[in-house]
Design a protein around this motif. Structure first.
Motif, mmCIF file in Angstrom:
data_model
loop_
_atom_site.group_PDB
_atom_site.id
_atom_site.type_symbol
_atom_site.label_atom_id
_atom_site.label_comp_id
_atom_site.label_asym_id
_atom_site.label_seq_id
_atom_site.Cartn_x
_atom_site.Cartn_y
_atom_site.Cartn_z
ATOM 1 N N LEU A 1 0.936 -1.373 0.145
ATOM 2 C CA LEU A 1 0.156 -0.078 -0.025
ATOM 3 C C LEU A 1 0.767 1.233 -0.075
ATOM 4 O O LEU A 1 2.002 1.245 0.596
ATOM 5 C CB LEU A 1 -0.888 0.059 1.170
ATOM 6 C CG LEU A 1 -1.602 -1.219 1.663
ATOM 7 C CD1 LEU A 1 -2.462 -0.620 3.112
ATOM 8 C CD2 LEU A 1 -2.595 -1.720 0.421
ATOM 9 N N GLU A 2 0.448 2.246 -0.599
ATOM 10 C CA GLU A 2 0.905 3.762 -0.380
ATOM 11 C C GLU A 2 -0.079 4.459 0.367
ATOM 12 O O GLU A 2 -1.055 4.619 -0.279
ATOM 13 C CB GLU A 2 1.270 4.153 -2.049
ATOM 14 C CG GLU A 2 1.846 5.644 -1.695
ATOM 15 C CD GLU A 2 2.349 5.993 -3.121
ATOM 16 O OE1 GLU A 2 2.888 7.255 -3.138
ATOM 17 O OE2 GLU A 2 2.161 5.627 -4.102
ATOM 18 N N VAL A 3 0.341 4.901 1.337
ATOM 19 C CA VAL A 3 -0.622 5.701 2.505
ATOM 20 C C VAL A 3 0.114 6.989 2.499
ATOM 21 O O VAL A 3 1.380 7.341 2.652
ATOM 22 C CB VAL A 3 -0.645 5.098 3.586
ATOM 23 C CG1 VAL A 3 -1.278 5.903 4.561
ATOM 24 C CG2 VAL A 3 -1.102 3.560 3.569
ATOM 25 N N VAL A 4 -1.122 8.155 2.302
ATOM 26 C CA VAL A 4 -0.358 9.650 2.344
ATOM 27 C C VAL A 4 -1.393 9.899 3.562
ATOM 28 O O VAL A 4 -2.581 9.845 3.462
ATOM 29 C CB VAL A 4 -0.429 10.501 1.168
ATOM 30 C CG1 VAL A 4 0.394 10.001 0.212
ATOM 31 C CG2 VAL A 4 -1.941 10.408 0.466
ATOM 32 N N VAL A 5 -0.839 10.969 4.480
ATOM 33 C CA VAL A 5 -1.389 11.572 5.656
ATOM 34 C C VAL A 5 -0.408 12.994 5.879
ATOM 35 O O VAL A 5 0.472 12.932 5.559
ATOM 36 C CB VAL A 5 -1.238 10.781 6.663
ATOM 37 C CG1 VAL A 5 -2.313 9.203 6.648
ATOM 38 C CG2 VAL A 5 -0.255 10.177 7.236
ATOM 39 N N PRO A 6 -1.036 13.557 6.780
ATOM 40 C CA PRO A 6 -0.270 14.858 6.911
ATOM 41 C C PRO A 6 0.811 14.726 7.855
ATOM 42 O O PRO A 6 1.922 15.381 7.433
ATOM 43 C CB PRO A 6 -1.390 15.616 7.940
ATOM 44 C CG PRO A 6 -2.646 15.262 7.346
ATOM 45 C CD PRO A 6 -2.543 13.934 7.013
ATOM 46 N N GLU A 7 0.998 13.789 8.857
ATOM 47 C CA GLU A 7 2.203 13.757 9.310
ATOM 48 C C GLU A 7 2.209 12.393 10.163
ATOM 49 O O GLU A 7 1.076 11.668 10.142
ATOM 50 C CB GLU A 7 2.448 14.778 10.500
ATOM 51 C CG GLU A 7 1.067 15.022 11.415
ATOM 52 C CD GLU A 7 1.537 16.417 12.446
ATOM 53 O OE1 GLU A 7 1.074 16.335 13.435
ATOM 54 O OE2 GLU A 7 1.744 17.296 11.592
ATOM 55 N N LEU A 8 3.322 12.292 11.018
ATOM 56 C CA LEU A 8 3.366 10.494 11.722
ATOM 57 C C LEU A 8 2.360 10.459 12.542
ATOM 58 O O LEU A 8 1.970 9.241 12.376
ATOM 59 C CB LEU A 8 4.929 10.807 12.455
ATOM 60 C CG LEU A 8 5.031 9.302 13.010
ATOM 61 C CD1 LEU A 8 5.174 8.338 12.179
ATOM 62 C CD2 LEU A 8 6.450 9.497 13.835
ATOM 63 N N ASP B 1 -0.866 11.209 12.198
ATOM 64 C CA ASP B 1 -1.941 10.569 11.516
ATOM 65 C C ASP B 1 -1.720 9.260 10.890
ATOM 66 O O ASP B 1 -2.787 8.576 10.765
ATOM 67 C CB ASP B 1 -2.168 11.734 10.341
ATOM 68 C CG ASP B 1 -2.462 13.225 10.797
ATOM 69 O OD1 ASP B 1 -3.548 13.223 11.380
ATOM 70 O OD2 ASP B 1 -1.580 13.778 10.766
ATOM 71 N N TYR B 2 -0.403 9.090 10.634
ATOM 72 C CA TYR B 2 -0.024 7.708 10.212
ATOM 73 C C TYR B 2 -0.387 6.661 11.318
ATOM 74 O O TYR B 2 -0.943 5.767 10.980
ATOM 75 C CB TYR B 2 1.136 7.455 9.738
ATOM 76 C CG TYR B 2 1.718 6.114 9.225
ATOM 77 C CD1 TYR B 2 0.978 5.524 8.125
ATOM 78 C CD2 TYR B 2 2.307 5.452 9.864
ATOM 79 C CE1 TYR B 2 1.278 4.114 7.553
ATOM 80 C CE2 TYR B 2 2.644 4.087 9.632
ATOM 81 C CZ TYR B 2 2.171 3.471 8.360
ATOM 82 O OH TYR B 2 2.218 1.916 8.141
ATOM 83 N N GLN B 3 -0.008 7.066 12.392
ATOM 84 C CA GLN B 3 -0.139 6.031 13.436
ATOM 85 C C GLN B 3 -1.855 5.878 13.738
ATOM 86 O O GLN B 3 -2.125 4.623 14.111
ATOM 87 C CB GLN B 3 0.397 6.702 14.920
ATOM 88 C CG GLN B 3 0.015 5.803 16.076
ATOM 89 C CD GLN B 3 0.704 6.281 17.449
ATOM 90 O OE1 GLN B 3 1.080 7.432 17.539
ATOM 91 N NE2 GLN B 3 0.595 5.546 18.406
ATOM 92 N N LEU C 1 -6.268 -0.019 9.649
ATOM 93 C CA LEU C 1 -5.559 -1.284 9.085
ATOM 94 C C LEU C 1 -5.223 -1.984 10.060
ATOM 95 O O LEU C 1 -5.849 -3.240 9.665
ATOM 96 C CB LEU C 1 -4.051 -0.706 8.624
ATOM 97 C CG LEU C 1 -3.555 -1.796 7.417
ATOM 98 C CD1 LEU C 1 -4.334 -1.798 6.284
ATOM 99 C CD2 LEU C 1 -2.140 -1.037 7.036
ATOM 100 N N LEU C 2 -4.689 -1.985 11.159
ATOM 101 C CA LEU C 2 -4.889 -3.069 12.094
ATOM 102 C C LEU C 2 -5.989 -3.560 12.546
ATOM 103 O O LEU C 2 -6.102 -4.795 13.256
ATOM 104 C CB LEU C 2 -3.744 -2.876 13.137
ATOM 105 C CG LEU C 2 -2.284 -2.608 12.700
ATOM 106 C CD1 LEU C 2 -1.483 -2.195 13.920
ATOM 107 C CD2 LEU C 2 -1.772 -4.002 12.280
ATOM 108 N N ASN C 3 -7.268 -2.943 12.401
ATOM 109 C CA ASN C 3 -8.696 -3.377 12.745
ATOM 110 C C ASN C 3 -9.091 -4.378 12.140
ATOM 111 O O ASN C 3 -10.025 -5.014 12.166
ATOM 112 C CB ASN C 3 -9.442 -2.057 13.140
ATOM 113 C CG ASN C 3 -9.400 -1.519 14.661
ATOM 114 O OD1 ASN C 3 -8.944 -2.011 15.389
ATOM 115 N ND2 ASN C 3 -9.826 -0.119 14.743
ATOM 116 N N LEU C 4 -8.428 -4.392 10.636
ATOM 117 C CA LEU C 4 -9.130 -5.248 10.015
ATOM 118 C C LEU C 4 -8.754 -7.051 10.507
ATOM 119 O O LEU C 4 -7.579 -7.078 10.540
ATOM 120 C CB LEU C 4 -8.695 -5.127 8.528
ATOM 121 C CG LEU C 4 -9.031 -3.519 7.846
ATOM 122 C CD1 LEU C 4 -8.383 -3.484 6.478
ATOM 123 C CD2 LEU C 4 -10.343 -3.653 7.654
ATOM 124 N N PRO C 5 -9.733 -7.720 10.700
ATOM 125 C CA PRO C 5 -9.458 -8.906 11.159
ATOM 126 C C PRO C 5 -8.422 -9.911 10.515
ATOM 127 O O PRO C 5 -7.933 -10.767 10.976
ATOM 128 C CB PRO C 5 -10.713 -9.350 11.407
ATOM 129 C CG PRO C 5 -11.559 -8.715 10.401
ATOM 130 C CD PRO C 5 -10.973 -7.395 10.287
#
Length: 168
Positions: free
Chosen positions: A111-118, A120-122, A129-133
């Motif tokens: 995946l390529e993920v874009v967000v404002p800053e670290l 937001d990535y967390q 993402l980690l909530n997907l079973p």
């Protein structure tokens, strides 16, 4: 491999539109050596047959506040089941994910993920993402500097077809 049936003029059209999707039909026709009507017919045919996927403005990520890019390898539990399909659907719907590839190798998806800053990535990583079973493992690679992105596709492999061959 899919059959590619583009002549020299079609190749010039898609090359010119990749470089500048805002060309007017008159400018495009002039660049490829056609009059406007046949040029427009060819563009419409390239759109209808799926060579041209769409048109959009290419935004500078940092100017719109998306200065953090992560490339994320995701391993999942199982592939050929409804949970894998649900994973794909969920990831495709996440606006932070600007590209998703099913890959071979250490990861199942990249995946390529874009967000404002670290921070937001967390939040994205832990809250979405980690909530997907089905997600078993995630490995993040943070982009330090982008040297090239969103470049036009290389079209050198598209060789012109000789007119006598196309006519058959």
């Amino acid at each position: 491999m899919a059959k590619i049936d583009l002549d020299d003029i079609d190749r010039r059209i898609i090359t010119a539109l990749q470089a500048d999707g805002r060309l007017s039909n008159i400018e495009l026709a002039d660049r490829v050596g056609l009059s406007p009507s046949p040029c427009l017919r060819r563009v419409k045919n390239l759109e209808r047959t799926g060579y041209i996927d769409g048109y959009r403005a290419a935004l500078r990520r940092e100017r719109v506040g998306l200065g953090f890019t992560a490339f994320v390898g995701v391993k999942i539990d199982g592939h050929a089941n409804k949970r894998a399909i649900a994973f794909e659907k969920a990831v495709v719907e996440m606006p932070e994910v600007v590209a998703c590839h099913l890959v071979s190798g250490e990861s199942d998806y990249f995946l390529e993920v874009v967000v404002p800053e670290l921070a937001d990535y967390q939040r994205f990583l832990v809250g979405k993402l980690l909530n997907l079973p089905i997600v078993r493992e995630v490995r993040s690679n943070i982009a330090i500097q982008t040297l090239k992105a969103g470049a036009p596709l290389p079209l050198e492999h598209l060789k012109p077809v000789a007119p006598e061959i196309r006519a058959k």
